[in-house]
Design a protein around this motif. Structure first.
Motif, PDB file in Angstrom:
ATOM      1  N   LEU A  63       0.828  -1.198   0.000  1.00  0.00           N
ATOM      2  CA  LEU A  63       0.000   0.000   0.000  1.00  0.00           C
ATOM      3  C   LEU A  63       0.864   1.251   0.000  1.00  0.00           C
ATOM      4  N   ALA A  64       1.932   1.261   0.791  1.00  0.00           N
ATOM      5  CA  ALA A  64       2.803   2.436   0.860  1.00  0.00           C
ATOM      6  C   ALA A  64       3.446   2.732  -0.495  1.00  0.00           C
ATOM      7  N   HIS A 512      -5.976   1.199  -4.316  1.00  0.00           N
ATOM      8  CA  HIS A 512      -4.524   1.041  -4.344  1.00  0.00           C
ATOM      9  C   HIS A 512      -4.096  -0.348  -3.860  1.00  0.00           C
ATOM     10  N   LEU A 513      -5.055  -1.219  -3.599  1.00  0.00           N
ATOM     11  CA  LEU A 513      -4.760  -2.540  -3.032  1.00  0.00           C
ATOM     12  C   LEU A 513      -5.174  -3.630  -4.012  1.00  0.00           C
ATOM     13  N   ASP A 514      -4.212  -4.465  -4.383  1.00  0.00           N
ATOM     14  CA  ASP A 514      -4.444  -5.562  -5.316  1.00  0.00           C
ATOM     15  C   ASP A 514      -4.625  -6.850  -4.511  1.00  0.00           C
ATOM     16  N   ARG A 515      -5.879  -7.261  -4.311  1.00  0.00           N
ATOM     17  CA  ARG A 515      -6.165  -8.418  -3.460  1.00  0.00           C
ATOM     18  C   ARG A 515      -5.556  -9.707  -4.003  1.00  0.00           C
ATOM     19  N   SER A 516      -5.583  -9.870  -5.302  1.00  0.00           N
ATOM     20  CA  SER A 516      -5.004 -11.097  -5.881  1.00  0.00           C
ATOM     21  C   SER A 516      -3.505 -11.155  -5.627  1.00  0.00           C
ATOM     22  N   ALA A 517      -2.827 -10.027  -5.769  1.00  0.00           N
ATOM     23  CA  ALA A 517      -1.391  -9.991  -5.504  1.00  0.00           C
ATOM     24  C   ALA A 517      -1.108 -10.245  -4.034  1.00  0.00           C
ATOM     25  N   ILE A 518      -1.961  -9.727  -3.158  1.00  0.00           N
ATOM     26  CA  ILE A 518      -1.775  -9.944  -1.714  1.00  0.00           C
ATOM     27  C   ILE A 518      -1.844 -11.426  -1.387  1.00  0.00           C
ATOM     28  N   VAL A 519      -2.838 -12.122  -1.930  1.00  0.00           N
ATOM     29  CA  VAL A 519      -2.963 -13.556  -1.652  1.00  0.00           C
ATOM     30  C   VAL A 519      -1.807 -14.336  -2.277  1.00  0.00           C
ATOM     31  N   PHE A 553      -8.865  -2.605  -8.546  1.00  0.00           N
ATOM     32  CA  PHE A 553      -7.502  -2.123  -8.372  1.00  0.00           C
ATOM     33  C   PHE A 553      -7.102  -1.292  -9.581  1.00  0.00           C
ATOM     34  N   LEU A 554      -6.525  -0.118  -9.330  1.00  0.00           N
ATOM     35  CA  LEU A 554      -6.142   0.802 -10.411  1.00  0.00           C
ATOM     36  C   LEU A 554      -4.717   0.499 -10.870  1.00  0.00           C
ATOM     37  N   GLY A 555      -4.533  -0.669 -11.432  1.00  0.00           N
ATOM     38  CA  GLY A 555      -3.229  -1.069 -11.902  1.00  0.00           C
ATOM     39  C   GLY A 555      -3.243  -2.525 -12.294  1.00  0.00           C
ATOM     40  N   VAL A 562      -0.180   5.039 -12.487  1.00  0.00           N
ATOM     41  CA  VAL A 562      -0.159   6.347 -11.839  1.00  0.00           C
ATOM     42  C   VAL A 562      -1.173   7.303 -12.448  1.00  0.00           C
ATOM     43  N   GLU A 563      -1.276   7.332 -13.760  1.00  0.00           N
ATOM     44  CA  GLU A 563      -2.236   8.249 -14.373  1.00  0.00           C
ATOM     45  C   GLU A 563      -3.656   7.949 -13.909  1.00  0.00           C
ATOM     46  N   ARG A 564      -3.979   6.663 -13.755  1.00  0.00           N
ATOM     47  CA  ARG A 564      -5.328   6.292 -13.325  1.00  0.00           C
ATOM     48  C   ARG A 564      -5.581   6.708 -11.880  1.00  0.00           C
ATOM     49  N   THR A 565      -4.601   6.498 -10.991  1.00  0.00           N
ATOM     50  CA  THR A 565      -4.810   6.876  -9.584  1.00  0.00           C
ATOM     51  C   THR A 565      -4.857   8.389  -9.424  1.00  0.00           C
TER      52      THR A 565
END
Length: 587
Positions: A63-64, A512-519, A553-555, A562-565
């Motif tokens: 997230l950071a 800003h959080l990608d749940r699939s990547a987190i898992v 997730f915006l990415g 970045v442009e999307r966020t």
């Protein structure tokens, strides 16, 4: 993003496991209030060290990194677990935190988490400071109905959570354990996650002492079931104290436990007459209906009316609020009136740990504690270490060495062993599976596997991380077991502080959080993404995880576009000075 910022954040997150943290703050948190037009917006993410929860640290850095890329100055602030719980749940000194909600099995727990009236209380009672009258109405309404009506209202509540995002659900990490079966068998999937799991074990040999390992040694120092900064789930303390009913995993209906039987009345709201089993406290005194009545009075206000404002328990607030009144009718009988007509929900009010009045009544006086903001009054009950821990559980306290070990022994006068277990399935009582339980603190999970491999312990008492799975599989003599728990990882937002007071900011934050990547990355694939806190029948089809969140997730692959966020923040009313997010329009 400046290299210096990245280095500082990584240093904090990866070295904090070796530090002794005495304060939850590295410095004063700068927010929007009073800042100049061009001051960059900054946020601090509170979490625990990687040595205590590498999942949380991975999520915090994920997230950071993404917030930094979007122009938000972001620092990850790891702190020891007790300090983390104190700063988040008692002092409310945080911007954002990453953590694991202990357990959520019934929608009524959401009332405790989000009810506006609880926003200044301690514990898991609305630590977010969230306030929304519409959500309050839904939270009240789900208590007044049952069946499909309650499912429909729960769906509305979860949709409201997604709209407002006071907390952002990320997913469920599997509960992983490693066990030996040469001395004890019958291990439940995922290991010993609940007090009743201990009763499922069988002796596989002549050994009578169950040897368990702990990485979290808080119970070696503090055995207070109400001390929220020392308890995340209270499983081990739950071995020492009994509730009126228990609902073990895999059991559909609550089991009468300290209650011998429960006679429900046909009334609305509902009421019940409860008869107690004949059983003593660990110090030999009898458990009576007066103890039960005292417990409910005490948990509702641990000052027992001493203060103008009640000082409720920071634990099980939603459970206690289901009880309207308790009337003692005999030494072993009492009548309880509930605040809900829903009988299945009323059972939750019977699941709090019953306390001995002769010990806890004197703990209603005022107390102070270093590191705790006492602008709201605090009683001794909430801070006393409760070292002797006199309860009525099937295990009793024997001895402890702080930070090293704790010993519990079977309580032979417990109703499970004295023939008064009517209504409790035989698999939970009758034969004592062990005489003693020894908990030993180990420095790491690698050390835990090593001790298990050498045959010096039977299992860990707390969960293991996914990174240790290959070593478990490759080690002869131990087996891996796992299950899907009812806890979940989430990002908590302090809705008392700008810009987190703004739901539009929180909505973009969630993207800003990608749940699939987190898992895949944090949980090493041993988990399930989710954007809602409940499971099973409580999740509407449209909110079942299908690979993409309702606020996507915006990415991609864990990295934001970045442009999307930046476009999302601008659409939410915020402005940029170059690549730095600086303020909301008109603020």
């Amino acid at each position: 993003m400046a290299a210096e910022s990245v280095t500082r954040r990584r240093f904090l997150a990866t070295t904090a496991g070796a530090l002794v943290t005495t304060s939850g703050c590295v410095g004063g948190v700068q927010n929007l209030a009073g800042r100049s037009r061009t001051a960059q917006l900054s946020l601090r993410i509170s979490t625990v060290p990687a040595s205590e929860d590498p999942y949380a640290v991975w999520i915090a850095n994920h997230l950071a990194d993404n917030l930094e890329a979007s122009g938000v100055d972001t620092i990850v602030d790891p702190m020891s677990y007790d300090v983390f719980l104190r700063e988040v749940l008692i002092n409310h000194e945080f911007d954002i935190y990453i953590g694991r909600y202990p357990r959520l099995r019934d929608p009524d727990e959401l009332r405790s988490m989000l009810y506006s009236a609880y926003s200044e209380e301690q514990g898991w009672q609305n630590p977010f400071g969230f306030s929304d009258p519409g959500t309050d109405e839904l939270l009240d309404e789900q208590r007044a109905v049952s069946g499909d009506d309650r499912i429909d209202i729960t769906n509305e509540i979860q949709q409201q959570i997604l709209n407002e995002q006071p907390f952002v659900v990320l997913g469920v990490a599997d509960r992983i354990s490693a066990v030996r079966t040469d001395r004890f068998s019958g291990w439940p999937d995922g290991g010993l996650d609940n007090p009743t799991d201990y009763l499922l074990l069988d002796r596989a040999g002549e050994e009578t002492t169950l040897e368990l390992l702990l990485q979290n040694g808080r119970i070696t120092e503090n055995r207070n079931p109400l001390a929220v900064e020392y308890r995340d789930r209270g499983t081990l303390v739950g071995l020492l104290y009994e509730p009126l009913v228990r609902t073990p995993d895999g059991v559909d209906e609550p089991l009468p436990w300290l209650a011998r039987d429960i006679a429900w009345e046909e009334s609305e709201p509902t009421a019940a007459t409860v008869r107690l089993r004949e059983t003593p406290w660990h110090d030999g005194r009898s458990v009576t209906a007066d103890d039960v009545a005292f417990t409910y009075e005490f948990l509702a206000d641990t000052s027992l009316g001493e203060y103008d404002t009640a000082v409720p328990t920071p634990w099980r607030r939603s459970h206690v609020s289901l009880v309207e009144s308790v009337t003692v009718e005999a030494n072993d009988r009492l009548r309880i009136e509930f605040t809900t007509p829903n009988r299945s929900l009323a059972y939750r009010g019977l699941s709090v740990p019953i306390l001995p009045e002769h010990i806890w009544r004197e703990r209603s006086d005022a107390a102070d504690l270093a590191g705790v903001d006492l602008s709201s009054r605090t009683t001794s009950a909430l801070v006393d270490p409760n070292e002797a821990a006199v309860g009525s559980g099937f295990l009793q306290f024997d001895a402890a060495v702080p930070k090293e070990s704790v010993s519990l022994t079977v309580f032979p006068e417990h109703f499970l062993w004295n023939g008064d277990a009517n209504g409790i399935p035989a698999r939970f009582g009758g034969t004592q599976p062990f005489d003693r339980v020894e908990f030993t603190v180990v420095p790491s999970q690698d050390a835990a596997v090593e001790v298990l491999a050498e045959g010096d312990a039977d299992a860990p008492a707390d969960r293991l991380q996914a990174s240790i799975v290959p070593r478990i599989i490759d080690t002869e003599g131990i087996s891996m077991t796992r299950r899907v728990p009812s806890s979940f990882y989430h990002v908590g937002c302090n809705c008392r502080r700008a810009p987190l007071t703004d739901p539009r900011f929180r909505q973009v934050l969630a993207q800003h959080l990608d749940r699939s990547a987190i898992v895949d990355e944090a949980f090493d694939g041993h988990g399930t993404p989710s954007e809602v806190p409940l499971r099973g029948k409580w999740v509407p089809k449209e909110l079942e995880w299908n690979g993409t969140a309702s606020r996507p997730f915006l990415g991609s692959d864990g990295d934001v576009a970045v442009e999307r966020t930046q476009d999302a923040f601008r659409s939410a009313g915020y402005q940029y000075d170059g690549d730095q997010l600086v303020r909301r329009s008109g603020q």
